[in-house]
Design a protein around this motif. Structure first.
Motif, PDB file in Angstrom:
ATOM      1  N   TRP A  97      31.596  41.264  33.067  1.00  0.00           N
ATOM      2  CA  TRP A  97      31.965  42.297  34.201  1.00  0.00           C
ATOM      3  C   TRP A  97      32.297  43.758  33.666  1.00  0.00           C
ATOM      4  O   TRP A  97      31.428  44.778  33.900  1.00  0.00           O
ATOM      5  CB  TRP A  97      32.415  41.877  35.486  1.00  0.00           C
ATOM      6  CG  TRP A  97      32.480  42.943  36.341  1.00  0.00           C
ATOM      7  CD1 TRP A  97      33.808  43.519  36.808  1.00  0.00           C
ATOM      8  CD2 TRP A  97      31.720  43.541  37.314  1.00  0.00           C
ATOM      9  NE1 TRP A  97      33.383  44.393  37.739  1.00  0.00           N
ATOM     10  CE2 TRP A  97      32.136  44.309  38.030  1.00  0.00           C
ATOM     11  CE3 TRP A  97      30.396  43.346  37.346  1.00  0.00           C
ATOM     12  CZ2 TRP A  97      31.571  45.087  38.939  1.00  0.00           C
ATOM     13  CZ3 TRP A  97      29.554  44.135  38.215  1.00  0.00           C
ATOM     14  CH2 TRP A  97      30.522  45.097  39.070  1.00  0.00           C
ATOM     15  N   ASP A  98      33.223  43.996  32.861  1.00  0.00           N
ATOM     16  CA  ASP A  98      33.790  45.083  32.730  1.00  0.00           C
ATOM     17  C   ASP A  98      33.284  45.837  31.621  1.00  0.00           C
ATOM     18  O   ASP A  98      32.718  47.078  31.785  1.00  0.00           O
ATOM     19  CB  ASP A  98      35.164  44.698  32.063  1.00  0.00           C
ATOM     20  CG  ASP A  98      36.295  44.436  32.888  1.00  0.00           C
ATOM     21  OD1 ASP A  98      36.110  44.605  34.132  1.00  0.00           O
ATOM     22  OD2 ASP A  98      37.225  43.901  32.612  1.00  0.00           O
ATOM     23  N   LYS A  99      32.200  45.272  31.002  1.00  0.00           N
ATOM     24  CA  LYS A  99      31.746  45.880  29.708  1.00  0.00           C
ATOM     25  C   LYS A  99      30.141  46.153  29.999  1.00  0.00           C
ATOM     26  O   LYS A  99      29.654  47.288  29.684  1.00  0.00           O
ATOM     27  CB  LYS A  99      31.739  45.221  28.395  1.00  0.00           C
ATOM     28  CG  LYS A  99      31.345  45.978  27.241  1.00  0.00           C
ATOM     29  CD  LYS A  99      31.393  45.226  25.759  1.00  0.00           C
ATOM     30  CE  LYS A  99      31.026  46.197  24.536  1.00  0.00           C
ATOM     31  NZ  LYS A  99      31.385  45.602  23.395  1.00  0.00           N
ATOM     32  N   TYR A 100      29.646  45.149  30.725  1.00  0.00           N
ATOM     33  CA  TYR A 100      28.170  45.118  30.786  1.00  0.00           C
ATOM     34  C   TYR A 100      27.650  45.057  32.452  1.00  0.00           C
ATOM     35  O   TYR A 100      26.460  45.376  32.786  1.00  0.00           O
ATOM     36  CB  TYR A 100      27.559  43.841  30.302  1.00  0.00           C
ATOM     37  CG  TYR A 100      27.748  43.806  28.626  1.00  0.00           C
ATOM     38  CD1 TYR A 100      27.067  44.696  27.896  1.00  0.00           C
ATOM     39  CD2 TYR A 100      28.602  42.789  28.251  1.00  0.00           C
ATOM     40  CE1 TYR A 100      27.377  44.708  26.624  1.00  0.00           C
ATOM     41  CE2 TYR A 100      28.785  42.708  26.902  1.00  0.00           C
ATOM     42  CZ  TYR A 100      28.252  43.774  26.121  1.00  0.00           C
ATOM     43  OH  TYR A 100      28.488  43.588  24.651  1.00  0.00           O
ATOM     44  N   ARG A 101      28.598  44.968  33.253  1.00  0.00           N
ATOM     45  CA  ARG A 101      28.440  44.837  34.544  1.00  0.00           C
ATOM     46  C   ARG A 101      27.552  43.876  35.028  1.00  0.00           C
ATOM     47  O   ARG A 101      26.460  43.981  35.847  1.00  0.00           O
ATOM     48  CB  ARG A 101      27.677  46.222  35.171  1.00  0.00           C
ATOM     49  CG  ARG A 101      28.874  47.285  35.449  1.00  0.00           C
ATOM     50  CD  ARG A 101      29.991  46.621  36.290  1.00  0.00           C
ATOM     51  NE  ARG A 101      30.936  47.923  36.650  1.00  0.00           N
ATOM     52  CZ  ARG A 101      32.380  47.960  36.149  1.00  0.00           C
ATOM     53  NH1 ARG A 101      32.738  46.844  35.269  1.00  0.00           N
ATOM     54  NH2 ARG A 101      33.171  48.646  36.861  1.00  0.00           N
ATOM     55  N   ILE A 102      27.650  42.744  34.474  1.00  0.00           N
ATOM     56  CA  ILE A 102      26.913  41.462  34.429  1.00  0.00           C
ATOM     57  C   ILE A 102      27.620  40.530  35.310  1.00  0.00           C
ATOM     58  O   ILE A 102      28.769  40.217  34.633  1.00  0.00           O
ATOM     59  CB  ILE A 102      26.367  40.876  33.243  1.00  0.00           C
ATOM     60  CG1 ILE A 102      25.415  41.857  32.670  1.00  0.00           C
ATOM     61  CG2 ILE A 102      25.910  39.283  33.559  1.00  0.00           C
ATOM     62  CD1 ILE A 102      24.793  41.466  31.337  1.00  0.00           C
ATOM     63  N   VAL A 103      27.428  39.775  36.286  1.00  0.00           N
ATOM     64  CA  VAL A 103      28.133  38.771  37.040  1.00  0.00           C
ATOM     65  C   VAL A 103      27.309  37.515  36.775  1.00  0.00           C
ATOM     66  O   VAL A 103      26.142  37.343  37.136  1.00  0.00           O
ATOM     67  CB  VAL A 103      28.384  39.160  38.409  1.00  0.00           C
ATOM     68  CG1 VAL A 103      29.042  38.103  39.213  1.00  0.00           C
ATOM     69  CG2 VAL A 103      28.711  40.735  38.806  1.00  0.00           C
ATOM     70  N   VAL A 104      28.026  36.594  36.094  1.00  0.00           N
ATOM     71  CA  VAL A 104      27.791  35.188  35.911  1.00  0.00           C
ATOM     72  C   VAL A 104      28.675  34.306  36.544  1.00  0.00           C
ATOM     73  O   VAL A 104      29.816  34.476  36.840  1.00  0.00           O
ATOM     74  CB  VAL A 104      27.505  35.114  34.456  1.00  0.00           C
ATOM     75  CG1 VAL A 104      26.544  35.967  33.870  1.00  0.00           C
ATOM     76  CG2 VAL A 104      28.884  34.924  33.717  1.00  0.00           C
ATOM     77  N   GLU A 105      28.332  33.020  36.595  1.00  0.00           N
ATOM     78  CA  GLU A 105      29.228  32.069  36.991  1.00  0.00           C
ATOM     79  C   GLU A 105      29.906  31.466  35.935  1.00  0.00           C
ATOM     80  O   GLU A 105      29.656  31.967  34.528  1.00  0.00           O
ATOM     81  CB  GLU A 105      28.424  30.805  37.515  1.00  0.00           C
ATOM     82  CG  GLU A 105      27.357  30.205  36.651  1.00  0.00           C
ATOM     83  CD  GLU A 105      26.290  29.329  37.433  1.00  0.00           C
ATOM     84  OE1 GLU A 105      26.229  28.049  37.215  1.00  0.00           O
ATOM     85  OE2 GLU A 105      25.527  29.979  38.398  1.00  0.00           O
ATOM     86  N   HIS A 106      31.045  30.785  35.943  1.00  0.00           N
ATOM     87  CA  HIS A 106      31.942  30.485  34.719  1.00  0.00           C
ATOM     88  C   HIS A 106      31.104  29.492  33.738  1.00  0.00           C
ATOM     89  O   HIS A 106      31.112  30.026  32.508  1.00  0.00           O
ATOM     90  CB  HIS A 106      33.013  29.406  35.356  1.00  0.00           C
ATOM     91  CG  HIS A 106      33.919  30.358  36.167  1.00  0.00           C
ATOM     92  ND1 HIS A 106      34.198  30.229  37.348  1.00  0.00           N
ATOM     93  CD2 HIS A 106      35.034  31.172  35.792  1.00  0.00           C
ATOM     94  CE1 HIS A 106      34.989  31.035  38.053  1.00  0.00           C
ATOM     95  NE2 HIS A 106      35.433  31.512  36.932  1.00  0.00           N
ATOM     96  N   GLY A 107      30.244  28.522  34.065  1.00  0.00           N
ATOM     97  CA  GLY A 107      29.641  28.015  33.001  1.00  0.00           C
ATOM     98  C   GLY A 107      28.731  28.784  32.158  1.00  0.00           C
ATOM     99  O   GLY A 107      28.499  28.539  30.908  1.00  0.00           O
TER     100      GLY A 107
ATOM    101  N   PRO B  18      31.712  36.179  44.302  1.00  0.00           N
ATOM    102  CA  PRO B  18      31.936  37.336  43.800  1.00  0.00           C
ATOM    103  C   PRO B  18      33.577  37.473  43.946  1.00  0.00           C
ATOM    104  O   PRO B  18      34.344  37.948  43.240  1.00  0.00           O
ATOM    105  CB  PRO B  18      31.294  38.425  44.278  1.00  0.00           C
ATOM    106  CG  PRO B  18      30.042  37.792  44.688  1.00  0.00           C
ATOM    107  CD  PRO B  18      30.252  36.459  45.030  1.00  0.00           C
ATOM    108  N   ALA B  19      34.131  36.621  44.999  1.00  0.00           N
ATOM    109  CA  ALA B  19      35.532  36.876  45.408  1.00  0.00           C
ATOM    110  C   ALA B  19      36.338  36.291  44.023  1.00  0.00           C
ATOM    111  O   ALA B  19      37.379  36.871  43.712  1.00  0.00           O
ATOM    112  CB  ALA B  19      35.765  36.362  46.579  1.00  0.00           C
ATOM    113  N   THR B  20      35.496  35.434  43.556  1.00  0.00           N
ATOM    114  CA  THR B  20      36.665  34.694  42.260  1.00  0.00           C
ATOM    115  C   THR B  20      36.798  35.618  41.078  1.00  0.00           C
ATOM    116  O   THR B  20      37.739  35.659  40.427  1.00  0.00           O
ATOM    117  CB  THR B  20      35.971  33.405  42.070  1.00  0.00           C
ATOM    118  OG1 THR B  20      34.501  33.527  41.640  1.00  0.00           O
ATOM    119  CG2 THR B  20      35.960  32.417  43.148  1.00  0.00           C
ATOM    120  N   LEU B  21      35.493  36.396  40.795  1.00  0.00           N
ATOM    121  CA  LEU B  21      35.415  37.362  39.852  1.00  0.00           C
ATOM    122  C   LEU B  21      36.623  38.491  40.231  1.00  0.00           C
ATOM    123  O   LEU B  21      37.246  38.781  39.178  1.00  0.00           O
ATOM    124  CB  LEU B  21      34.273  37.847  39.699  1.00  0.00           C
ATOM    125  CG  LEU B  21      34.011  38.908  38.624  1.00  0.00           C
ATOM    126  CD1 LEU B  21      34.383  38.468  37.116  1.00  0.00           C
ATOM    127  CD2 LEU B  21      32.651  39.327  38.458  1.00  0.00           C
TER     128      LEU B  21
END
Length: 311
Positions: A257-267, A299-302
């Motif tokens: 997220w910080d570097k690429y602004r990509i939101v993924v799940e933990h897996g 997204p709240a967990t991120l």
């Protein structure tokens, strides 16, 4: 036991073409590519196998009026629900009570009948098999059917030329399918949480074995045992398994997220964690593809994890 090969994967690609997205790959630094499968229909690669399984049954005249039943930690169910809705087929999906709320809500939004049983995928799976016996519906396994594995492997046909592909692994449908598709063409490396090492323990034991599941990524990598097909393919193609901690997974997710602004799940972040921690160190001229396989997350967990890391 039928074990898919590249021919089966190519046949699956033809079958599901027009139903799935051909997701992009981007070179994010010299020699490092991200395959953005998180942009797939239903938010993960699972739609590929679901379409292949259901369409294969329809072609063979074996798709019952009762529709399909699936068990899932969340993503496989979403793939089945999406495919069933697109094809006009009734769907019931069994998930653990621990499945994240956004995944359950999306399953219902897609029109699936949702049943919540147990705290792990294995318990939901057991309940789903009872329902199949009751209704005669087509069972769509989360990862251990030839059509599922071949369908998931179609992702590999879209990758840029690579020496190594890093793949987050739970039940093994994706890593098995990619291994079948890329045999003799690229090294495939499975990345698993320390708290759910299904392939790692199977390779050590010489056969699939049950493992305890205790990981932040359990909603997508929470199978108790590697699939028999995935295990056979891993042995045949000498697939390596690497382990990463939950802390490393959380940090990799935050960094994406910080570097690429990509939101993924933990897996999905597990594969990146192998690079971030040095569990996998590429050679100087090695071309590596990391499969970012899903984005069905709250997204709240991120936000909470990012706030904790910075504050």
């Amino acid at each position: 036991m039928e074990v898919p090969n590249r021919h089966d994967v190519e046949a699956a690609a033809r079958r599901i073409d027009g139903y799935i997205r051909h997701t992009p790959s981007y070179e994010v630094s010299p020699g490092l590519w991200f395959k953005l499968e998180l942009l797939q229909h239903s938010g993960s690669f699972k739609a590929r196998g679901a379409f292949n399984r259901i369409l294969s049954a329809r072609e063979a005249g074996q798709l019952p009026a009762a529709g399909v039943v699936a068990a899932s930690g969340g993503n496989a169910g979403l793939g089945v629900a999406f495919a069933a809705a697109r094809l006009g087929v009734p769907a019931e999906v069994f998930v653990p009570v621990t499945t994240p709320t956004p995944k359950v809500a999306k399953l219902r939004e897609l029109g699936a009948v949702v049943h919540q049983h147990g705290r792990e995928y294995a318990e939901a799976h057991a309940a789903s098999t009872i329902r199949v016996a009751e209704t005669g519906a087509l069972f769509v396994h989360a990862y251990d059917q030839p059509e599922i594995v071949a369908g998931q492997g179609t992702l590999a046909l879209e990758l840029p030329k690579a020496d190594t592909v890093l793949v987050a692994t739970g039940g093994g449908g994706l890593v098995g399918g990619i291994s079948a598709a890329l045999a003799g063409r690229a090294r495939v490396v499975a990345v698993e949480p320390v708290g759910a090492p299904t392939l790692h323990e199977a390779l050590a034991a010489g056969r699939p074995v049950d493992v305890p599941v205790d990981s932040i990524a359990a909603d997508s990598l929470g199978a108790r045992r590697i699939g028999t097909i995935a295990y056979a393919l891993a042995v045949r193609h000498e697939t390596q398994s690497l382990l990463v901690t939950d802390d490393a997974i959380v940090e990799a997710r935050r960094r994406l997220w910080d570097k690429y602004r990509i939101v993924v799940e933990h897996g999905a972040a597990a594969a990146c964690a192998a690079l971030d921690t040095g569990a996998y160190v590429p050679a100087a001229d090695e071309r590596v593809v990391v499969v970012l396989c899903g984005a069905n997350t709250d997204p709240a967990t991120l936000r909470a994890e990012t706030a904790h890391a910075t504050g």
